[in-house]
Design a protein around this motif. Structure first.
Motif, PDB file in Angstrom:
ATOM      1  N   LEU A 125      25.809  33.024  45.453  1.00  0.00           N
ATOM      2  CA  LEU A 125      26.498  32.801  44.183  1.00  0.00           C
ATOM      3  C   LEU A 125      27.043  34.128  43.660  1.00  0.00           C
ATOM      4  O   LEU A 125      26.310  35.103  43.521  1.00  0.00           O
ATOM      5  N   ARG A 126      28.336  34.168  43.386  1.00  0.00           N
ATOM      6  CA  ARG A 126      28.986  35.376  42.889  1.00  0.00           C
ATOM      7  C   ARG A 126      29.445  35.255  41.451  1.00  0.00           C
ATOM      8  O   ARG A 126      30.032  36.183  40.908  1.00  0.00           O
ATOM      9  N   GLY A 127      29.206  34.097  40.818  1.00  0.00           N
ATOM     10  CA  GLY A 127      29.540  33.932  39.407  1.00  0.00           C
ATOM     11  C   GLY A 127      30.654  32.941  39.197  1.00  0.00           C
ATOM     12  O   GLY A 127      30.850  32.020  39.986  1.00  0.00           O
ATOM     13  N   LEU A 128      31.399  33.146  38.099  1.00  0.00           N
ATOM     14  CA  LEU A 128      32.487  32.255  37.713  1.00  0.00           C
ATOM     15  C   LEU A 128      33.800  33.013  37.667  1.00  0.00           C
ATOM     16  O   LEU A 128      33.833  34.180  37.300  1.00  0.00           O
ATOM     17  N   ARG A 129      34.863  32.305  37.999  1.00  0.00           N
ATOM     18  CA  ARG A 129      36.207  32.855  37.879  1.00  0.00           C
ATOM     19  C   ARG A 129      37.159  31.693  37.639  1.00  0.00           C
ATOM     20  O   ARG A 129      37.213  30.762  38.446  1.00  0.00           O
ATOM     21  N   ASP A 130      37.896  31.737  36.532  1.00  0.00           N
ATOM     22  CA  ASP A 130      38.904  30.714  36.227  1.00  0.00           C
ATOM     23  C   ASP A 130      38.344  29.293  36.316  1.00  0.00           C
ATOM     24  O   ASP A 130      38.909  28.431  36.988  1.00  0.00           O
ATOM     25  N   ASP A 131      37.214  29.031  35.652  1.00  0.00           N
ATOM     26  CA  ASP A 131      36.569  27.714  35.649  1.00  0.00           C
ATOM     27  C   ASP A 131      36.165  27.245  37.042  1.00  0.00           C
ATOM     28  O   ASP A 131      36.084  26.041  37.301  1.00  0.00           O
ATOM     29  N   CYS A 132      35.932  28.198  37.938  1.00  0.00           N
ATOM     30  CA  CYS A 132      35.467  27.892  39.289  1.00  0.00           C
ATOM     31  C   CYS A 132      34.188  28.669  39.576  1.00  0.00           C
ATOM     32  O   CYS A 132      34.035  29.798  39.127  1.00  0.00           O
ATOM     33  N   VAL A 133      33.302  28.068  40.356  1.00  0.00           N
ATOM     34  CA  VAL A 133      32.119  28.753  40.845  1.00  0.00           C
ATOM     35  C   VAL A 133      32.531  29.493  42.117  1.00  0.00           C
ATOM     36  O   VAL A 133      33.180  28.915  42.993  1.00  0.00           O
ATOM     37  N   VAL A 134      32.169  30.766  42.195  1.00  0.00           N
ATOM     38  CA  VAL A 134      32.518  31.586  43.351  1.00  0.00           C
ATOM     39  C   VAL A 134      31.294  31.662  44.266  1.00  0.00           C
ATOM     40  O   VAL A 134      30.223  32.090  43.848  1.00  0.00           O
ATOM     41  N   VAL A 135      31.491  31.217  45.517  1.00  0.00           N
ATOM     42  CA  VAL A 135      30.422  31.217  46.511  1.00  0.00           C
ATOM     43  C   VAL A 135      30.876  32.050  47.708  1.00  0.00           C
ATOM     44  O   VAL A 135      31.956  31.830  48.250  1.00  0.00           O
ATOM     45  N   GLU A 189      30.487  32.610  51.364  1.00  0.00           N
ATOM     46  CA  GLU A 189      29.998  31.946  52.566  1.00  0.00           C
ATOM     47  C   GLU A 189      30.280  32.853  53.764  1.00  0.00           C
ATOM     48  O   GLU A 189      31.390  32.861  54.292  1.00  0.00           O
ATOM     49  N   ASN A 190      29.287  33.639  54.127  1.00  0.00           N
ATOM     50  CA  ASN A 190      29.430  34.564  55.265  1.00  0.00           C
ATOM     51  C   ASN A 190      30.658  35.461  55.136  1.00  0.00           C
ATOM     52  O   ASN A 190      31.440  35.608  56.073  1.00  0.00           O
ATOM     53  N   GLY A 191      30.856  36.039  53.957  1.00  0.00           N
ATOM     54  CA  GLY A 191      31.962  36.964  53.741  1.00  0.00           C
ATOM     55  C   GLY A 191      33.256  36.307  53.298  1.00  0.00           C
ATOM     56  O   GLY A 191      34.200  36.999  52.914  1.00  0.00           O
ATOM     57  N   GLU A 192      33.333  34.988  53.342  1.00  0.00           N
ATOM     58  CA  GLU A 192      34.521  34.257  52.873  1.00  0.00           C
ATOM     59  C   GLU A 192      34.229  33.703  51.488  1.00  0.00           C
ATOM     60  O   GLU A 192      33.186  33.090  51.275  1.00  0.00           O
ATOM     61  N   GLU A 193      35.152  33.915  50.566  1.00  0.00           N
ATOM     62  CA  GLU A 193      34.973  33.450  49.202  1.00  0.00           C
ATOM     63  C   GLU A 193      35.503  32.028  49.043  1.00  0.00           C
ATOM     64  O   GLU A 193      36.639  31.747  49.384  1.00  0.00           O
ATOM     65  N   ALA A 194      34.656  31.144  48.528  1.00  0.00           N
ATOM     66  CA  ALA A 194      35.078  29.785  48.200  1.00  0.00           C
ATOM     67  C   ALA A 194      35.054  29.649  46.681  1.00  0.00           C
ATOM     68  O   ALA A 194      34.090  30.066  46.036  1.00  0.00           O
ATOM     69  N   LEU A 195      36.121  29.115  46.116  1.00  0.00           N
ATOM     70  CA  LEU A 195      36.186  28.841  44.685  1.00  0.00           C
ATOM     71  C   LEU A 195      36.112  27.333  44.489  1.00  0.00           C
ATOM     72  O   LEU A 195      36.986  26.609  44.967  1.00  0.00           O
ATOM     73  N   VAL A 196      35.064  26.886  43.809  1.00  0.00           N
ATOM     74  CA  VAL A 196      34.827  25.461  43.615  1.00  0.00           C
ATOM     75  C   VAL A 196      34.949  25.153  42.122  1.00  0.00           C
ATOM     76  O   VAL A 196      34.151  25.645  41.324  1.00  0.00           O
ATOM     77  N   PRO A 197      35.944  24.340  41.723  1.00  0.00           N
ATOM     78  CA  PRO A 197      36.124  24.023  40.305  1.00  0.00           C
ATOM     79  C   PRO A 197      34.881  23.354  39.717  1.00  0.00           C
ATOM     80  O   PRO A 197      34.285  22.468  40.348  1.00  0.00           O
ATOM     81  N   LEU A 198      34.496  23.791  38.529  1.00  0.00           N
ATOM     82  CA  LEU A 198      33.324  23.226  37.855  1.00  0.00           C
ATOM     83  C   LEU A 198      33.416  21.709  37.736  1.00  0.00           C
ATOM     84  O   LEU A 198      32.421  21.011  37.902  1.00  0.00           O
ATOM     85  N   GLU A 199      34.624  21.189  37.444  1.00  0.00           N
ATOM     86  CA  GLU A 199      34.744  19.749  37.173  1.00  0.00           C
ATOM     87  C   GLU A 199      34.516  18.878  38.405  1.00  0.00           C
ATOM     88  O   GLU A 199      34.281  17.688  38.269  1.00  0.00           O
ATOM     89  N   VAL A 200      34.547  19.442  39.611  1.00  0.00           N
ATOM     90  CA  VAL A 200      34.313  18.618  40.807  1.00  0.00           C
ATOM     91  C   VAL A 200      32.876  18.715  41.311  1.00  0.00           C
ATOM     92  O   VAL A 200      32.486  17.987  42.219  1.00  0.00           O
ATOM     93  N   ILE A 201      32.065  19.594  40.715  1.00  0.00           N
ATOM     94  CA  ILE A 201      30.685  19.763  41.191  1.00  0.00           C
ATOM     95  C   ILE A 201      29.844  18.578  40.745  1.00  0.00           C
ATOM     96  O   ILE A 201      29.738  18.272  39.567  1.00  0.00           O
ATOM     97  N   GLU A 202      29.259  17.915  41.737  1.00  0.00           N
ATOM     98  CA  GLU A 202      28.386  16.763  41.494  1.00  0.00           C
ATOM     99  C   GLU A 202      26.938  17.218  41.330  1.00  0.00           C
ATOM    100  O   GLU A 202      26.196  16.709  40.510  1.00  0.00           O
ATOM    101  N   ARG A 203      26.554  18.181  42.153  1.00  0.00           N
ATOM    102  CA  ARG A 203      25.186  18.698  42.125  1.00  0.00           C
ATOM    103  C   ARG A 203      25.193  20.141  42.598  1.00  0.00           C
ATOM    104  O   ARG A 203      25.901  20.487  43.539  1.00  0.00           O
ATOM    105  N   ALA A 204      24.375  20.974  41.950  1.00  0.00           N
ATOM    106  CA  ALA A 204      24.233  22.375  42.336  1.00  0.00           C
ATOM    107  C   ALA A 204      22.749  22.737  42.288  1.00  0.00           C
ATOM    108  O   ALA A 204      22.046  22.347  41.355  1.00  0.00           O
ATOM    109  N   ASN A 205      22.303  23.464  43.311  1.00  0.00           N
ATOM    110  CA  ASN A 205      20.916  23.896  43.368  1.00  0.00           C
ATOM    111  C   ASN A 205      20.838  25.316  43.889  1.00  0.00           C
ATOM    112  O   ASN A 205      21.618  25.707  44.755  1.00  0.00           O
ATOM    113  N   LEU A 206      19.846  26.063  43.369  1.00  0.00           N
ATOM    114  CA  LEU A 206      19.505  27.324  44.010  1.00  0.00           C
ATOM    115  C   LEU A 206      18.810  26.972  45.315  1.00  0.00           C
ATOM    116  O   LEU A 206      18.274  25.863  45.471  1.00  0.00           O
ATOM    117  N   GLU A 207      18.791  27.909  46.239  1.00  0.00           N
ATOM    118  CA  GLU A 207      18.230  27.648  47.552  1.00  0.00           C
ATOM    119  C   GLU A 207      17.371  28.841  47.954  1.00  0.00           C
ATOM    120  O   GLU A 207      17.726  29.974  47.696  1.00  0.00           O
TER     121      GLU A 207
END
Length: 153
Positions: A117-127, A129-147
């Motif tokens: 988890l890298r935080g938030l940017r533009d209403d997206c969660v920044v993840v 993934e092995n050096g690649e940044e994925a931006l996932v909009p908050l409104e599409v997240i169904e479930r989130a968990n720490l691991e």
């Protein structure tokens, strides 16, 4: 069924007045198998006695307010090691932790995202993934968990 925001409005003040952190709430199922699960936390962790005390207080409030029609089971739980993330602020609070996200439908052709988890940017969660940044909009997240961090890291 009561809206999640309504349940939070009713339950969070009760839990917090008892000195616990109100982590979040889930309502799953229907009929006799329905479950209202409330997650609580405390600086020293949460034990069975804590869950029982909160259950007693919350049950009384739910009986008076009656936000959920029909039968359901009430569960009070600690967030556990795979802590669910409900609040937007928690995406900043847990920066640097491993996270697992599941989205409604598909985002970028995928349903699941997992990484650091890298935080938030533009209403997206920044993840990360092995050096690649994925931006996932908050409104599409169904479930989130720490691991838990995988072995060997």
């Amino acid at each position: 069924m009561a809206a999640t925001e309504q349940l939070i409005g009713i339950l969070a003040p009760v839990v917090e007045s008892m000195g616990y952190e109100f982590v979040g709430v889930e309502f799953q199922g229907s009929g006799r198998g329905a479950v209202l699960r409330i997650y609580i936390d405390a600086a020293d962790g949460v034990g069975l006695e804590d869950c029982e005390a909160v259950s007693h207080q919350v049950s009384g409030v739910l009986d008076v307010e009656d936000p959920i029609p029909g039968e359901y089971n009430l569960e009070i739980s600690s967030p556990g090691l795979d802590r669910p993330i409900f609040k937007v602020a928690d995406y900043e609070r847990f920066v640097g932790e491993r996270v697992r996200l599941r989205v409604r439908g598909r985002h970028e052709g995928r349903r699941k995202f997992r990484g650091w988890l890298r935080g938030l940017r533009d209403d997206c969660v920044v993840v990360d993934e092995n050096g690649e940044e994925a931006l996932v909009p908050l409104e599409v997240i169904e479930r989130a968990n720490l691991e838990l961090e995988p072995e060997g890291r």
